[in-house]
Write a protein that holds these residues in place. Structure first.
Motif, PDB file in Angstrom:
ATOM      1  N   LEU A  14      -7.109   2.224  -3.195  1.00 54.65           N
ATOM      2  CA  LEU A  14      -8.355   1.552  -2.844  1.00 54.65           C
ATOM      3  C   LEU A  14      -9.498   1.999  -3.741  1.00 54.65           C
ATOM      4  O   LEU A  14     -10.363   1.217  -4.097  1.00 54.65           O
ATOM      5  CB  LEU A  14      -8.721   1.853  -1.390  1.00 54.65           C
ATOM      6  CG  LEU A  14      -8.032   0.972  -0.344  1.00 54.65           C
ATOM      7  CD1 LEU A  14      -8.444   1.398   1.044  1.00 54.65           C
ATOM      8  CD2 LEU A  14      -8.396  -0.479  -0.552  1.00 54.65           C
ATOM      9  N   ASN A  17      -7.956   2.261  -8.337  1.00 55.46           N
ATOM     10  CA  ASN A  17      -8.019   0.842  -7.995  1.00 55.46           C
ATOM     11  C   ASN A  17      -7.407  -0.024  -9.096  1.00 55.46           C
ATOM     12  O   ASN A  17      -7.729   0.167 -10.268  1.00 55.46           O
ATOM     13  CB  ASN A  17      -9.480   0.458  -7.742  1.00 55.46           C
ATOM     14  CG  ASN A  17      -9.609  -0.977  -7.299  1.00 55.46           C
ATOM     15  OD1 ASN A  17      -9.467  -1.895  -8.107  1.00 55.46           O
ATOM     16  ND2 ASN A  17      -9.873  -1.168  -6.024  1.00 55.46           N
ATOM     17  N   ALA A  49     -10.091  -6.173  -2.070  1.00 51.84           N
ATOM     18  CA  ALA A  49     -11.450  -5.695  -1.848  1.00 51.84           C
ATOM     19  C   ALA A  49     -12.355  -6.052  -3.022  1.00 51.84           C
ATOM     20  O   ALA A  49     -13.451  -6.585  -2.839  1.00 51.84           O
ATOM     21  CB  ALA A  49     -11.437  -4.179  -1.630  1.00 51.84           C
ATOM     22  N   GLY A  80      -6.476  -3.050  -2.374  1.00 56.12           N
ATOM     23  CA  GLY A  80      -7.495  -2.626  -3.340  1.00 56.12           C
ATOM     24  C   GLY A  80      -7.934  -3.799  -4.198  1.00 56.12           C
ATOM     25  O   GLY A  80      -9.121  -4.006  -4.467  1.00 56.12           O
ATOM     26  N   THR A 122      -1.028  -1.453  -0.361  1.00 55.02           N
ATOM     27  CA  THR A 122      -2.371  -0.902  -0.569  1.00 55.02           C
ATOM     28  C   THR A 122      -2.936  -1.306  -1.927  1.00 55.02           C
ATOM     29  O   THR A 122      -4.154  -1.467  -2.061  1.00 55.02           O
ATOM     30  CB  THR A 122      -2.386   0.633  -0.432  1.00 55.02           C
ATOM     31  OG1 THR A 122      -1.358   1.174  -1.253  1.00 55.02           O
ATOM     32  CG2 THR A 122      -2.168   1.042   1.009  1.00 55.02           C
TER      33      THR A 122
END
Lengths: 218, 211
Positions: free
Chosen positions: B14, B18, B142, B139, B135
């Motif tokens: 994240l 990233n 986001a 990331g 994940t």
């Protein structure tokens, strides 16, 4: 067996490909009827929307039933017009006391064919509906011809002489709301797609005027 | 596998590692879909699922794959999952499939998926590989949603296709046309990379960073 030997490599790759492609083919086959049904429904909806009939809130069965009630008019095939494909049948319906014709017209866009359902009033002075049925334009740019605001510009738009003008536009989602100036807004950043749609619209208008389905009916 | 390992992977994918801002992967799709929040969300979910399942499968097959065809097998597995997603969308969510069009198939070429397969799934057990894939996708999501939020707001005045900005913004031609097109995403990713890199340098530099 040596993991890095030729025999193993070939057998392994073959098995992996086999094992993965089979479920894909099965999934594809299994969803084919559903995809076909979706396509038929979308086609029926496009014609109804082009004629200015209501499809919102109706179940798929109702939409298909409304579609089957439309009258079908055969149209003589014109001389070849390159990549522009006019319809071979038109759909006729009486909506709000007015006779209207609709059909699918296709022409080249930026990446491939754009297929649009247009609806006209019987004396061909106004467009009554516009629904993009199929396109492979760039999502977020040319693909925005799918959006409601773009289609809304064409509904009840007057047709002057022979052509509809396209203006360059700001990227608002409002478009040109004037209905009697015979022009609409194109899409910012999607010049070629907008030009493609403009050509299809205008060739469709010419086709309808030269075919004159209402005259042929009487 | 300890809980600590999982949260480390989450934190790294994240923030500190990233995929877009640090590994600089998956940039093409970042530029393409981010002028619409809804397209972005669907794309990001597709990438997350494809990466998670691909990493998981490849990790399972780890010891069987011959070195010579490693990348070929990776691509075949990735394609499998992406095409399954494409088939399911086309059958059960035709409107979504239409609005994303060719971009779904292009997930196969997204560097993040191949990148995670090479960097993580190859040398880690299946379950944590799944988690790493998931994940990484989050990331990616986001960053993309952040960029899409700004692009859609300034380009169209809408968020998830709901009009948010007042009429004077869009109707009066005050919206930012450049935000509709890819170059705006270039600039935004560039600025974000600049910020992230500067902070990273400050952290690692012994003198606390100099201007």
């Amino acid at each position: 067996m040596n993991k890095n030997g030729i025999m193993y490599t070939i057998v392994f790759t073959f098995i992996v490909a086999f094992v993965l492609v089979i479920p894909l083919s099965l999934a594809n086959e299994a969803t084919k009827p559903l995809v076909e049904k979706n396509k038929q429904l979308a086609s029926a909806k496009s014609v109804l929307v082009a004629l200015g009939l209501v499809t919102k809130g109706k179940s798929p069965e109702e939409v298909l039933s409304d579609f089957s009630k439309l009258q079908v008019v055969k149209v003589p095939k014109p001389a070849s017009q390159g990549k522009f494909r006019p319809p071979e049948i038109l759909y006729l319906a009486e909506v709000q006391g007015e006779r209207r014709y609709a059909g699918f017209f296709a022409g080249p866009g930026l990446w491939g064919q754009i297929e649009i359902a247009f609806g006209f009033n019987a004396d061909l002075t106004k467009l009554r509906g516009f629904k993009v049925f199929a396109q492979v334009e760039t999502p977020g740019l040319g693909g925005r011809i799918d959006e409601a605001w773009f289609a809304e510009q064409f509904v009840d738009q007057s047709i002057s002489e022979n052509a509809l003008m396209f203006n360059a536009t700001s990227s608002s989602k409002i478009g040109d709301t004037q209905k009697d100036d015979s022009d609409v807004d194109g899409i910012t950043g999607a010049t070629l797609t907008s030009n493609g749609v403009k050509d299809i619209v205008n060739k469709a208008i010419q086709f309808m005027k030269s075919t004159n389905p209402e005259g042929a009916q009487q | 596998m300890s809980k600590g390992r999982y949260s480390t992977v989450l934190r790294e994918n994240l923030v500190s590692n990233n995929p877009i801002l640090v590994q600089v992967l998956g940039i093409c799709s970042t530029l393409a879909v981010t002028n619409s929040l809804s397209n972005t969300a669907i794309m990001a979910i597709g990438v997350s699922l494809a990466t998670a399942f691909s990493s998981w499968s490849l990790s399972l097959m780890n010891n069987l794959i011959p070195r010579k065809v490693r990348m070929i097998v990776q691509v075949v597995v990735i394609s499998f999952y992406v095409i399954i997603i494409d088939i399911l969308l086309r059958a059960y969510a035709p409107d979504v499939s239409k609005s994303l069009g060719p971009y779904v198939g292009l997930i196969i070429t997204n560097c993040i998926i191949m990148g995670r397969a090479e960097a993580f799934a190859q040398s880690n057990p299946p379950v944590i590989s799944f988690w790493d894939g998931l994940t990484s996708g989050i990331g990616y999501m986001a960053v993309l949603m952040g960029i899409a939020f700004i692009r859609e707001l300034l380009a169209f005045g809408t968020l998830f296709n709901y009009q948010v900005m007042p009429d004077s913004f869009t109707g009066g031609g005050n919206n930012w046309t450049i935000m509709v097109m890819a170059p705006s995403a270039f600039f935004m990713v560039g600025i974000l990379l600049w910020i992230v890199k500067t902070r990273q340098l400050k952290k690692t530099s012994p003198a606390g960073g100099k201007k």
